[in-house]
Write a protein that holds these residues in place. Structure first.
Motif, mmCIF file in Angstrom:
data_model
loop_
_atom_site.group_PDB
_atom_site.id
_atom_site.type_symbol
_atom_site.label_atom_id
_atom_site.label_comp_id
_atom_site.label_asym_id
_atom_site.label_seq_id
_atom_site.Cartn_x
_atom_site.Cartn_y
_atom_site.Cartn_z
ATOM 1 N N ASP A 60 30.306 28.445 23.583
ATOM 2 C CA ASP A 60 30.203 28.640 25.031
ATOM 3 C C ASP A 60 29.879 30.096 25.330
ATOM 4 O O ASP A 60 29.184 30.760 24.557
ATOM 5 N N SER A 61 30.403 30.627 26.441
ATOM 6 C CA SER A 61 30.071 31.999 26.839
ATOM 7 C C SER A 61 30.592 33.040 25.862
ATOM 8 O O SER A 61 30.053 34.148 25.787
ATOM 9 N N GLN A 65 27.799 33.299 23.588
ATOM 10 C CA GLN A 65 26.675 33.947 24.277
ATOM 11 C C GLN A 65 26.900 35.454 24.385
ATOM 12 O O GLN A 65 25.999 36.240 24.123
ATOM 13 N N LEU A 110 18.534 29.662 22.887
ATOM 14 C CA LEU A 110 18.798 30.731 23.843
ATOM 15 C C LEU A 110 18.633 32.087 23.177
ATOM 16 O O LEU A 110 18.721 32.213 21.953
ATOM 17 N N GLU A 120 23.151 29.459 20.284
ATOM 18 C CA GLU A 120 23.434 28.268 21.094
ATOM 19 C C GLU A 120 24.805 28.425 21.754
ATOM 20 O O GLU A 120 25.697 27.617 21.598
ATOM 21 N N HIS A 125 26.541 28.435 25.275
ATOM 22 C CA HIS A 125 26.238 27.990 26.638
ATOM 23 C C HIS A 125 27.431 28.260 27.559
ATOM 24 O O HIS A 125 28.461 27.571 27.461
ATOM 25 N N TRP A 177 30.357 25.684 29.065
ATOM 26 C CA TRP A 177 30.272 24.376 28.434
ATOM 27 C C TRP A 177 31.567 23.986 27.737
ATOM 28 O O TRP A 177 32.294 24.824 27.207
ATOM 29 N N GLN A 200 30.017 18.674 26.186
ATOM 30 C CA GLN A 200 28.644 19.065 26.499
ATOM 31 C C GLN A 200 27.888 19.520 25.252
ATOM 32 O O GLN A 200 26.705 19.209 25.074
ATOM 33 N N TRP A 260 19.612 20.078 18.585
ATOM 34 C CA TRP A 260 19.545 21.470 18.118
ATOM 35 C C TRP A 260 19.485 21.529 16.589
ATOM 36 O O TRP A 260 18.725 22.322 16.030
#
Length: 334
Positions: free
Chosen positions: A43-44, A47, A75, A88, A90, A93, A97, A105
């Motif tokens: 998730d974030s 990221q 991404l 990856e 997100h 998420w 998800q 992917w």
């Protein structure tokens, strides 16, 4: 009418002109190791915002250790100076998800190694108690689609306002993941929770740069513990040269401390270095940091400082125990 010799030469010339021209180039390509595809997934927190999360420091550590890796994913985030920005991760998420998209992917990017940190958004959702079951199903889907990939699954880092929920989730997933590894799947548990203190979570959820750096160290150590997960280290290039300057920085009755600066004075990057020097009679190295010592005394680079860009320097230090005046011979470097 041409002689037999002339005809033979003409035929040989025609063969050379029509033969594939890439024979020599092909051998060069084959000698260069393909990068290991690594998919940061989650998730974030994967990221990592504008600073690139743990991926920034992890990439630096892997390159310094001579690993040739390629972060993969749909991404790309992080500072423009970051050499490899794909992932990856997100934001927002949940496990479900990621589960709904992961097969596509994996088919698209065919990673050899997956780094999975997921579940944070499930902790304050409607069913945190079901999150371990959902994670187990996600990992099964990953290993079914990519059975030869190494899948590193971490416990999630703390959440300031949901610590008990996070602890319960982490405690539940560890035995599930270990059972998969024991059954022969390439699943590896990474205990990330203790790596990031709450003081490194400015908003109570996402790490700051210091927290992400600690995550990178934990991922790096986990990857190094599984042979082949990030390939083999590149060997030092022949013909590379470096300089080493040693100095005593402190002494006391029974020993002294010294520091050695290793510099790459060339116009090309240097991968791997070895420094040699001698100690006064009766002295031995009792502690060393920034390298690995053997003999009297040979020091090779640590995993994180073996690659030196043109003009770059690094240091290592040590404590020497023994009687007599502190001294060092001139150090050599190769």
């Amino acid at each position: 009418m041409p002689s037999p010799l002339t005809a033979l030469c003409a035929a040989a010339l025609a063969l050379l002109l029509t033969a594939p021209p890439a024979a020599a180039e092909q051998s060069t390509v084959e000698e260069a190791a393909d990068p290991v595809r690594v998919m940061p997934l989650g998730d974030s927190i994967t990221q990592g915002g504008s600073i690139g999360g743990y991926r920034l420091d992890l990439g630096t550590k892997l390159r310094a250790a001579g690993r040739t890796v390629d972060f993969v994913g749909s991404l790309a985030d992080g500072p423009s100076s970051m050499p490899d920005r794909n992932h990856e991760g997100h934001p927002g998420w949940t496990i479900a998800q990621v589960d709904a998209n992961v097969v596509n992917w994996l088919r698209t990017y065919t990673p050899r190694t997956v780094l999975l940190h997921i579940g944070t958004n499930d902790m304050y959702g409607s069913d945190p108690g079901g999150a371990p079951r959902r994670l187990s199903a996600l990992v099964d889907k990953i290993t079914a689609q990519a059975p030869n990939a190494n899948v590193f699954v971490s416990t999630i880092i703390p959440i300031r306002f949901a610590d008990a929920t996070v602890r319960n989730y982490n405690a539940a997933i560890v035995p599930l993941l270990r059972a998969k590894g024991a059954a022969g799947k390439r699943v590896h548990v990474v205990d990330m929770y203790p790596s990031v203190p709450v003081s490194d979570l400015p908003d109570g959820i996402h790490p700051n740069a210091a927290g992400y750096s600690k995550m990178a160290t934990t991922w790096f150590n986990a990857l190094n513990s599984v042979p082949g997960s990030v390939g083999d280290p590149q060997q030092p290039q022949p013909g590379g040269s470096c300089t080493a300057t040693a100095q005593v920085t402190g002494d006391w009755n029974g020993g002294f401390q010294a520091e050695v600066t290793v510099t790459n004075p060339t116009a090309a990057a240097l991968t791997g270095w070895t420094v040699r020097f001698t100690l006064p009679g009766g002295h031995t190295v009792s502690q060393l940091w920034g390298g690995a010592a053997s003999g009297s005394v040979v020091v090779t680079n640590a995993p994180y400082n073996g690659v030196l860009a043109p003009g770059a320097s690094t240091t290592f230090g040590f404590l020497a125990a023994g009687s007599g005046a502190p001294a060092l011979s001139a150090a050599t470097c190769a």
